[in-house]
Design a protein around this motif. Structure first.
Motif: not given
Length: 201
Positions: A23-26, A30-32, A79-82
């Motif tokens: 997936x495309x995440x910032x 990712x750190x979160x 973090x859970x929603x992501x």
């Protein structure tokens, strides 16, 4: 486990790195996830193959139950929603910290249940189709009573509107306590009464 039928149970860890690659995440996102989530495991799959008495719904072919082991009990909901958004499946999360667990589900927003002991948790599986099972799960976690007068989505929107109105009422009550002008205080109190009347509708 958690009242789930033996036929549904799986034991499969999901590597966070594998999720991130798909997936495309910032970097910040990712750190979160890395900072708050220690481990992710698929513990059950609810489908007509594992639950022969339940048929596939119109929109839902399977529901996965995941245990998310948290690094801290106090976590950021993002973090859970992501996590729910980057895995393209219907998922019920069992958030675990120590011996305590909390259910979470993403459906028209993130909904979380109350914390309880892991050995007390019973995951509801009610309905003749997976669509109905999913609605029951969401309603249980979000503490919504489905009467049949509104759809689940309509009930969620009503709940969200009431929560926002309650937040505004709390802010206004704080303003009234801090306000020194009698005239302004009366104006704010009239607005507060209007908001409280809307809560009763």
């Amino acid at each position: 486990m958690y009242g789930l039928p033996e036929s549904t149970l799986l034991r499969r860890q999901i590597a966070k790195g594998a999720i991130f690659k798909q997936c495309d995440i910032t970097p910040a996102q990712r750190r979160l996830v890395d900072a708050q989530i220690a481990r992710i495991d698929i513990i059950a799959c609810l489908s007509p193959d594992t639950l022969p008495a339940i048929s596939t719904g119109q929109t839902i072919p399977a529901i996965y139950v995941l245990t998310v082991t948290l690094r801290e009990r106090q976590y950021h909901p993002d973090s859970i929603a992501l996590l729910a958004r980057i895995i393209p499946q219907r998922m019920l999360f069992v958030l675990r910290y120590g011996e305590e667990v909390q259910l979470a589900v993403l459906h028209e927003g993130l909904h979380t249940g109350a914390w309880c002991r892991a050995d007390e948790l019973q995951i509801p599986i009610r309905g003749l189709t997976l669509d109905a099972v999913w609605e029951t799960m969401v309603a249980t976690v979000a503490e919504i009573t489905l009467t049949g007068e509104q759809t689940l989505e309509e009930e969620i929107h009503i709940q969200q509107e009431r929560a926002e109105l309650q937040r505004q009422i709390s802010q206004l009550e704080g303003k009234i306590r801090r306000e020194r002008s009698i005239g302004k205080k009366m104006e704010l109190r009239a607005e507060l009464n209007r908001m409280k009347s809307r809560m009763k509708d």
